[in-house]
Scaffold this active site. Structure first.
Site, PDB file in Angstrom:
ATOM      1  N   ARG A   1       1.488  -1.881  -0.985  1.00 47.83           N
ATOM      2  CA  ARG A   1       0.517  -1.276  -1.889  1.00 47.83           C
ATOM      3  C   ARG A   1       0.612   0.241  -1.974  1.00 47.83           C
ATOM      4  NH1 ARG A   1      -4.867  -1.152   1.226  1.00 47.83           N
ATOM      5  NH2 ARG A   1      -4.308  -1.557   3.370  1.00 47.83           N
TER       6      ARG A   1
ATOM      7  N   ARG B   1       0.798  -3.516   3.297  1.00 47.28           N
ATOM      8  CA  ARG B   1       0.763  -2.223   3.988  1.00 47.28           C
ATOM      9  C   ARG B   1       1.200  -1.142   3.008  1.00 47.28           C
ATOM     10  NH1 ARG B   1       4.185  -0.250   9.427  1.00 47.28           N
ATOM     11  NH2 ARG B   1       4.142   1.961   8.878  1.00 47.28           N
ATOM     12  N   HIS B   2       0.694   0.080   3.212  1.00 47.55           N
ATOM     13  CA  HIS B   2       1.207   1.240   2.480  1.00 47.55           C
ATOM     14  C   HIS B   2       2.571   1.584   3.077  1.00 47.55           C
ATOM     15  CE1 HIS B   2      -2.517   1.980   0.340  1.00 47.55           C
ATOM     16  NE2 HIS B   2      -3.197   2.055   1.472  1.00 47.55           N
ATOM     17  N   VAL B   3       3.633   1.131   2.438  1.00 52.16           N
ATOM     18  CA  VAL B   3       4.972   1.392   2.968  1.00 52.16           C
ATOM     19  C   VAL B   3       5.964   1.346   1.812  1.00 52.16           C
ATOM     20  CG1 VAL B   3       5.452  -1.053   3.501  1.00 52.16           C
ATOM     21  CG2 VAL B   3       6.640   0.752   4.775  1.00 52.16           C
TER      22      VAL B   3
END
Length: 326
Positions: free
Chosen positions: A29, A87-89
């Site tokens: 995300r 996950r922010h990745v």
């Protein structure tokens, strides 16, 4: 005679059960693109449909070392299936490290709106009242917290200039160092990954249509998502994630942002065009809205899809079957 079994020594572990739908989904995300709203929905859906929602408490580390990539991919790949990892990745190439490449999904939004939402969220948080902006930015000085957005842009503060403004594209370009350098290389690599590795990249401005397509493509995860999203009780929770104290920069400042974010906008309109084509394919109408102001250097217009079209050359179910084989 009682002894230790040699079955695993002779035959290895039993083959993993192959599920008749994508059982490995990654939602890497993008920050301030509605992801907290979607994660709220996923928590409800995971309990309703029985899939494994794998989340991460790490929010500020999007680029990983090679060892960190290997460790994360190993942990995710061994999660109980069906799983959805979020996950922010930045994009991870699972196959590079010997893993099965999962199905990717994501949502982006107008780059200037995303930047403004992040700018004020870091300073003033949202309606939840838990002062998470203080938690996320504990070392921000008061003069920085109260920095006028126009001053930040017009006087070219680091937060309001590149490479900080080059934010969305790296989530799709990947972990290569050049993915953080504003330019054609990262842009084209991001487009290629969208085409080859993402089942769907939607736009936040048309979130209900994004949810409709996710329900169509991944029903084992997203069945009934739209009815949950429209439920008044859920809408109350969603409203609490809205950033507070946002102000609109001057037209001059916005124009400067457009110039600095030209690659972000080229990517955004590319994704928007692909999303509208997908909507046409499955008979969804786009609502006609007043177009947002755009820089003069963007000649192509986003496609309007007022009427559904019949595509006789490619069967929709066959198209989905091909996705399921990824």
């Amino acid at each position: 005679f009682v002894g230790n079994s040699t079955y695993l020594d002779d035959h290895g572990p039993p083959p993993q059960k192959v599920l008749p739908f994508p059982s490995q989904v990654v939602y890497n995300r993008v920050g301030k693109c509605g992801s907290r709203t979607v994660v709220l929905l996923l928590k409800i859906l995971s309990e309703k449909h029985g899939f494994n929602l794998v989340t991460s408490d790490i929010h500020n580390k999007t680029r990983l070392t090679k060892n960190e990539q290997m460790e994360l991919i190993k942990n995710v790949s061994t999660a109980e299936q069906p799983y959805l990892f979020t996950r922010h990745v930045h994009f991870l190439n699972f196959s590079r490290f010997g893993g099965d490449q999962p199905v990717y999904i994501n949502i982006i939004r107008d780059p200037v709106n995303r930047f403004l939402s992040n700018y004020f969220f870091r300073r003033f948080g949202d309606w939840r009242g838990e002062q998470n902006h203080i938690i996320r930015t504990p070392n921000m000085r008061e003069e920085e917290r109260n920095l006028d957005i126009n001053v930040c842009i017009l006087e070219n503060y680091p937060e309001c200039s590149n490479p900080k403004l080059f934010y969305i594209i790296p989530y799709f370009c990947g972990q290569h160092p050049r993915c953080r350098e504003p330019g054609e290389w990262a842009l084209e690599r991001a487009k290629l990954n969208v085409n080859e590795n993402f089942l769907l990249v939607g736009i936040l401005e048309e979130l209900e249509d994004v949810l409709l397509l996710l329900e169509r493509f991944l029903p084992h995860y997203f069945k009934d998502v739209l009815s949950i999203y429209k439920n008044p009780e859920h809408r109350k929770l969603g409203n609490l994630t809205g950033t507070v104290k946002k102000t609109v920069p001057s037209p001059e400042a916005i124009q400067i942002l457009y110039q600095r974010m030209r690659y972000e906008y080229e990517f955004y309109y590319y994704v928007k065009e692909q999303f509208h084509l997908l909507k046409r394919k499955f008979g969804l109408k786009s609502h006609i809205r007043k177009p947002s102001p755009r820089p003069e250097f963007f000649i192509p217009s986003p496609l309007e899809t007022e009427e559904p079209i019949n595509d006789e050359e490619e069967n929709d179910e066959k198209w989905l079957e091909d996705i399921y084989k990824r």
